[in-house]
Design a protein around this motif. Structure first.
Motif, PDB file in Angstrom:
ATOM      1  N   TYR A 173      88.088  67.619  78.772  1.00  0.00           N
ATOM      2  CA  TYR A 173      88.271  69.023  79.126  1.00  0.00           C
ATOM      3  C   TYR A 173      87.075  69.906  78.800  1.00  0.00           C
ATOM      4  O   TYR A 173      87.029  71.071  79.216  1.00  0.00           O
ATOM      5  N   VAL A 174      86.078  69.413  78.056  1.00  0.00           N
ATOM      6  CA  VAL A 174      84.896  70.237  77.788  1.00  0.00           C
ATOM      7  C   VAL A 174      83.726  69.877  78.688  1.00  0.00           C
ATOM      8  O   VAL A 174      82.709  70.585  78.682  1.00  0.00           O
ATOM      9  N   ALA A 175      83.835  68.811  79.465  1.00  0.00           N
ATOM     10  CA  ALA A 175      82.713  68.365  80.282  1.00  0.00           C
ATOM     11  C   ALA A 175      82.288  69.464  81.261  1.00  0.00           C
ATOM     12  O   ALA A 175      83.124  70.117  81.899  1.00  0.00           O
ATOM     13  N   ASP A 176      80.990  69.680  81.343  1.00  0.00           N
ATOM     14  CA  ASP A 176      80.367  70.636  82.267  1.00  0.00           C
ATOM     15  C   ASP A 176      80.644  72.098  81.922  1.00  0.00           C
ATOM     16  O   ASP A 176      80.356  72.987  82.722  1.00  0.00           O
ATOM     17  N   THR A 177      81.201  72.383  80.744  1.00  0.00           N
ATOM     18  CA  THR A 177      81.458  73.760  80.318  1.00  0.00           C
ATOM     19  C   THR A 177      80.455  74.145  79.229  1.00  0.00           C
ATOM     20  O   THR A 177      80.343  73.436  78.226  1.00  0.00           O
ATOM     21  N   PRO A 178      79.719  75.237  79.383  1.00  0.00           N
ATOM     22  CA  PRO A 178      78.750  75.626  78.351  1.00  0.00           C
ATOM     23  C   PRO A 178      79.441  76.007  77.044  1.00  0.00           C
ATOM     24  O   PRO A 178      80.511  76.614  77.033  1.00  0.00           O
ATOM     25  N   GLY A 179      78.818  75.645  75.940  1.00  0.00           N
ATOM     26  CA  GLY A 179      79.281  76.014  74.611  1.00  0.00           C
ATOM     27  C   GLY A 179      78.089  76.339  73.730  1.00  0.00           C
ATOM     28  O   GLY A 179      76.932  76.104  74.113  1.00  0.00           O
ATOM     29  N   THR A 180      78.363  76.840  72.539  1.00  0.00           N
ATOM     30  CA  THR A 180      77.298  77.269  71.632  1.00  0.00           C
ATOM     31  C   THR A 180      77.350  76.463  70.341  1.00  0.00           C
ATOM     32  O   THR A 180      78.420  76.316  69.741  1.00  0.00           O
ATOM     33  N   VAL A 181      76.212  75.948  69.914  1.00  0.00           N
ATOM     34  CA  VAL A 181      76.140  75.213  68.649  1.00  0.00           C
ATOM     35  C   VAL A 181      76.377  76.196  67.505  1.00  0.00           C
ATOM     36  O   VAL A 181      75.676  77.213  67.388  1.00  0.00           O
ATOM     37  N   VAL A 182      77.365  75.894  66.663  1.00  0.00           N
ATOM     38  CA  VAL A 182      77.664  76.780  65.531  1.00  0.00           C
ATOM     39  C   VAL A 182      77.353  76.106  64.185  1.00  0.00           C
ATOM     40  O   VAL A 182      77.303  76.796  63.162  1.00  0.00           O
ATOM     41  N   LYS A 183      77.154  74.782  64.200  1.00  0.00           N
ATOM     42  CA  LYS A 183      76.817  74.090  62.956  1.00  0.00           C
ATOM     43  C   LYS A 183      76.206  72.739  63.285  1.00  0.00           C
ATOM     44  O   LYS A 183      76.583  72.097  64.269  1.00  0.00           O
ATOM     45  N   VAL A 184      75.262  72.300  62.460  1.00  0.00           N
ATOM     46  CA  VAL A 184      74.669  70.967  62.587  1.00  0.00           C
ATOM     47  C   VAL A 184      75.185  70.113  61.447  1.00  0.00           C
ATOM     48  O   VAL A 184      74.979  70.430  60.274  1.00  0.00           O
ATOM     49  N   HIS A 185      75.886  69.035  61.783  1.00  0.00           N
ATOM     50  CA  HIS A 185      76.445  68.127  60.787  1.00  0.00           C
ATOM     51  C   HIS A 185      75.444  67.012  60.459  1.00  0.00           C
ATOM     52  O   HIS A 185      74.462  66.808  61.181  1.00  0.00           O
TER      53      HIS A 185
END
Length: 238
Positions: A173-185
């Motif tokens: 359900y997230v494929a091809d949807t832009p998102g924002t990096v909020v943390k680097v693990h």
């Protein structure tokens, strides 16, 4: 990306999620016994990160949905023990027949009835390159990479659909949807590879935030969905 029985985010038709405020850890004795078997089964099978989860993903829909949380575990145990040759098809048929005859445990008819989805052979060329990492001093999926993370907090990223079937931690359900990096693990081994016995192929891992309504238009306004994604899933979003 093909959606399996486990990949249900945003799907309709499954009814409400049951909630018991004072729910006990186990609802029946057989659930307690299944939980107790986990260590023994893991010692004889499912020795790679992601392998047990992939076994559950390959169950027939009736086995995945029909017998509850620990029934799903039991079906996965049966599948793995049969695939590793710990029990023979004849022994597994006897076990299932015994439970069909009156046990309180669920009927997880996997290997004897051929109801599980077969193990998929992935194409290694479609996975990221493997890269040596220092051996950890304890049992952990985390690894130290010499390469710095490709993305930083605040970067806009997008995850194209997975190029092949089999185990992945990329929800459809997230494929091809832009998102924002909020943390680097910290970096981890890649389950897409380890579950298929194709090496560690360690990756940096990012927590990516998505506006809920960008995933599902009828979602709650101003809500954010956070999902941990491996670096090889992500591209810069234009």
């Amino acid at each position: 990306m093909e959606r399996g029985v486990h990949d249900l985010g945003g799907a309709a038709g499954y009814g409400p999620v049951p909630h018991e405020p004072d729910e006990p850890p186990f609802h029946a004795d057989w659930e307690r016994r299944v939980f107790g078997l986990l260590g023994a089964v893991a010692g004889a099978s499912a020795k790679r990160p992601g392998e047990f989860r992939y076994a559950l993903e390959r169950l027939a829909p009736d086995d995945y949905f029909g017998h509850g949380y620990y029934g799903r575990w039991l079906a996965g145990f049966e599948l793995l023990l049969a695939e590793y040759g710990v029990v023979s098809p004849e022994e597994m048929s006897e076990v299932v027949a015994r439970r069909v005859g009156g046990s309180a445990a669920p009927i997880a008819s996997v290997s004897p009835a051929g109801r599980a989805v077969p193990f998929v052979a992935k194409n290694p060329a479609l996975l990221p390159s493997d890269r040596p990492t220092p051996p950890p001093q304890r049992r952990t999926v985390r690894r130290d990479l010499s390469e710095p993370p490709r993305f930083a907090v605040g970067d806009l990223v997008v995850a194209p659909p997975s190029p092949q079937s089999g185990h992945t931690r990329l929800p459809a359900y997230v494929a091809d949807t832009p998102g924002t990096v909020v943390k680097v693990h910290p970096a981890e081994v890649l389950p897409d590879s380890t579950a298929h016995d194709l090496g560690e192929r360690a990756q940096h891992v990012y927590c990516v935030g998505y506006e809920a309504q960008s995933l599902w238009p009828d979602a709650e306004p101003n809500a954010t969905v956070h999902i941990d994604l491996y670096e090889c899933y992500l591209r810069p979003a234009s």
